[in-house]
Design an enzyme around this catalytic site. Structure first.
Site, PDB file in Angstrom:
ATOM      1  N   THR A   1     -14.131   1.320  -8.523  1.00  0.00           N
ATOM      2  CA  THR A   1     -15.286   2.184  -8.264  1.00  0.00           C
ATOM      3  C   THR A   1     -16.233   1.491  -7.299  1.00  0.00           C
ATOM      4  OG1 THR A   1     -17.168   3.360  -9.260  1.00  0.00           O
ATOM      5  CG2 THR A   1     -16.575   1.274 -10.278  1.00  0.00           C
TER       6      THR A   1
ATOM      7  N   GLU B   1     -10.962  11.137  -0.895  1.00  0.00           N
ATOM      8  CA  GLU B   1     -11.130  12.107  -1.988  1.00  0.00           C
ATOM      9  C   GLU B   1     -10.417  13.401  -1.610  1.00  0.00           C
ATOM     10  OE1 GLU B   1     -14.282  12.577  -4.487  1.00  0.00           O
ATOM     11  OE2 GLU B   1     -14.774  10.439  -4.533  1.00  0.00           O
TER      12      GLU B   1
ATOM     13  N   ASP C   1     -13.840   9.881 -12.413  1.00  0.00           N
ATOM     14  CA  ASP C   1     -14.515  10.828 -11.539  1.00  0.00           C
ATOM     15  C   ASP C   1     -15.422  11.673 -12.412  1.00  0.00           C
ATOM     16  OD1 ASP C   1     -14.343  11.197  -8.611  1.00  0.00           O
ATOM     17  OD2 ASP C   1     -14.358  13.284  -9.228  1.00  0.00           O
ATOM     18  N   SER C   2     -16.609  11.942 -11.896  1.00  0.00           N
ATOM     19  CA  SER C   2     -17.584  12.639 -12.733  1.00  0.00           C
ATOM     20  C   SER C   2     -18.483  13.500 -11.864  1.00  0.00           C
ATOM     21  CB  SER C   2     -18.414  11.616 -13.518  1.00  0.00           C
ATOM     22  OG  SER C   2     -18.880  10.600 -12.660  1.00  0.00           O
TER      23      SER C   2
ATOM     24  N   LYS D   1     -28.185   5.801 -23.486  1.00  0.00           N
ATOM     25  CA  LYS D   1     -27.496   6.806 -22.648  1.00  0.00           C
ATOM     26  C   LYS D   1     -26.025   6.904 -23.042  1.00  0.00           C
ATOM     27  CE  LYS D   1     -25.899   7.940 -18.030  1.00  0.00           C
ATOM     28  NZ  LYS D   1     -25.815   7.651 -16.604  1.00  0.00           N
TER      29      LYS D   1
ATOM     30  N   ARG E   1     -19.588   9.893 -19.879  1.00  0.00           N
ATOM     31  CA  ARG E   1     -18.811   8.669 -19.619  1.00  0.00           C
ATOM     32  C   ARG E   1     -18.585   7.923 -20.931  1.00  0.00           C
ATOM     33  NH1 ARG E   1     -21.688   7.421 -15.984  1.00  0.00           N
ATOM     34  NH2 ARG E   1     -20.428   8.563 -14.501  1.00  0.00           N
TER      35      ARG E   1
HETATM   36  P1  ITT Z   1     -16.766   6.103  -7.250  1.00  0.00           P
HETATM   37  O1  ITT Z   1     -16.074   7.371  -6.756  1.00  0.00           O
HETATM   38  O2  ITT Z   1     -16.652   4.984  -6.288  1.00  0.00           O
HETATM   39  O3  ITT Z   1     -16.355   5.744  -8.645  1.00  0.00           O
HETATM   40  P2  ITT Z   1     -19.162   7.749  -7.081  1.00  0.00           P
HETATM   41  O4  ITT Z   1     -20.589   7.526  -7.482  1.00  0.00           O
HETATM   42  O5  ITT Z   1     -18.896   8.256  -5.694  1.00  0.00           O
HETATM   43  O6  ITT Z   1     -18.351   6.386  -7.353  1.00  0.00           O
HETATM   44  P3  ITT Z   1     -17.984  10.158  -8.134  1.00  0.00           P
HETATM   45  O7  ITT Z   1     -17.247  10.461  -6.882  1.00  0.00           O
HETATM   46  O8  ITT Z   1     -17.294  10.314  -9.464  1.00  0.00           O
HETATM   47  O9  ITT Z   1     -18.525   8.678  -8.147  1.00  0.00           O
HETATM   48  O10 ITT Z   1     -19.313  10.996  -8.113  1.00  0.00           O
HETATM   49  C1  ITT Z   1     -20.035  11.155  -9.265  1.00  0.00           C
HETATM   50  C2  ITT Z   1     -21.457  11.542  -8.906  1.00  0.00           C
HETATM   51  O11 ITT Z   1     -21.943  12.406  -9.948  1.00  0.00           O
HETATM   52  C3  ITT Z   1     -22.363  10.325  -8.928  1.00  0.00           C
HETATM   53  O12 ITT Z   1     -22.458   9.703  -7.655  1.00  0.00           O
HETATM   54  C4  ITT Z   1     -23.698  10.926  -9.403  1.00  0.00           C
HETATM   55  O13 ITT Z   1     -24.371  11.520  -8.324  1.00  0.00           O
HETATM   56  C5  ITT Z   1     -23.217  12.014 -10.373  1.00  0.00           C
HETATM   57  N1  ITT Z   1     -23.090  11.449 -11.721  1.00  0.00           N
HETATM   58  C6  ITT Z   1     -21.941  11.279 -12.440  1.00  0.00           C
HETATM   59  N2  ITT Z   1     -22.203  10.683 -13.610  1.00  0.00           N
HETATM   60  C7  ITT Z   1     -23.522  10.461 -13.635  1.00  0.00           C
HETATM   61  C8  ITT Z   1     -24.383   9.860 -14.571  1.00  0.00           C
HETATM   62  O14 ITT Z   1     -23.943   9.324 -15.702  1.00  0.00           O
HETATM   63  N3  ITT Z   1     -25.672   9.793 -14.258  1.00  0.00           N
HETATM   64  C9  ITT Z   1     -26.132  10.312 -13.121  1.00  0.00           C
HETATM   65  N4  ITT Z   1     -25.410  10.883 -12.167  1.00  0.00           N
HETATM   66  C10 ITT Z   1     -24.086  10.964 -12.427  1.00  0.00           C
END
Ligand code: ITT
Length: 197
Positions: free
Chosen positions: A7, A41, A76-77, A175, A181
């Site tokens: 990540t 992606e 992914d989130s 949290k 997560r």
């Molecule tokens: P990696 O892909 O490198 O793991 P990323 O931040 O780009 O990191 P994602 O593509 O999964 O990750 O995007 C998830 C986005 O969703 C993240 O950047 C936040 O903007 C939001 N997000 C997900 N989980 C969150 C959380 O626990 N708290 C706040 N925002 C969250």
């Protein structure tokens, strides 16, 4: 177990450590030439598809290295807002970097329903086996920014059952007890922990 987390998001790493290290696992960040990996992606509206693609890319990045025997973790989130038909969803990272929290608050200013949810898909590949777990955290989008903790949308996200606190107002461990997560990591750790433990 030695787990390599692929990540670029240091807050995701902290949350994974918060969860997995007390269970005896060692969670390290994947870096290639000192940098976090750069994933392509896929164009998909499904977190699951994106997470599986990331895990396959991470495996091929490590296939020739000394880490090829380690477990590989990806996640992914995103934030899915009901009244915006799931926006920003899989585009959460990009939307956060472009319109930011104020942009979302503006989009929501005319909406009566403020419900939404965070979703996470966590993929762990160990010894050639892929384990996929998901987590959802329902909540509401606030009308302003509250707190400075967490990352991304946390200062505008109020999880259900948290007595009116935003994720931005919580400690990491608080949290984790509510978060998407935390839930996916809990399910994952149950799947990899032998029943006798
Ligand atoms: P990696 O892909 O490198 O793991 P990323 O931040 O780009 O990191 P994602 O593509 O999964 O990750 O995007 C998830 C986005 O969703 C993240 O950047 C936040 O903007 C939001 N997000 C997900 N989980 C969150 C959380 O626990 N708290 C706040 N925002 C969250």
């Amino acid at each position: 177990m030695r787990i390599i987390f692929a990540t670029g998001n240091s807050k995701k790493l902290e949350e994974a450590r918060e969860y997995l290290e007390p269970l005896g696992h060692n969670v390290e960040l994947l870096t290639i030439d000192g940098q976090p990996p750069d994933f392509i992606e896929p164009q998909s509206s499904e977190l699951m598809e994106v997470a599986i693609s990331k895990s396959e890319q991470a495996i091929s990045m490590l296939s020739e290295s000394e880490l090829s025997n380690c477990a590989i973790l990806v996640e992914d989130s995103g934030l899915f807002i009901d009244s915006l038909n799931g926006f920003p969803g899989v585009y959460s990272s990009y939307v956060y970097k472009t319109i930011g929290l104020n942009g979302i608050l503006k989009l929501m200013s005319e909406e009566r329903s403020r419900h939404g949810e965070y979703r996470a898909v966590t993929v762990l590949v160990m010894n050639g086996t892929r384990i996929v777990k998901t987590g959802v955290c329902r909540g509401k989008i606030g009308e302003d920014i509250f707190g400075e903790g967490g990352f991304g949308y946390d200062p505008i996200f109020f999880p259900e059952g948290a007595n009116g606190l935003s994720f931005g107002q919580m400690s990491k461990s608080q949290k984790s007890t509510f978060s998407h997560r935390g839930k996916s990591l809990k399910a994952l750790s149950e799947a990899i922990t032998p029943p006798s433990m």
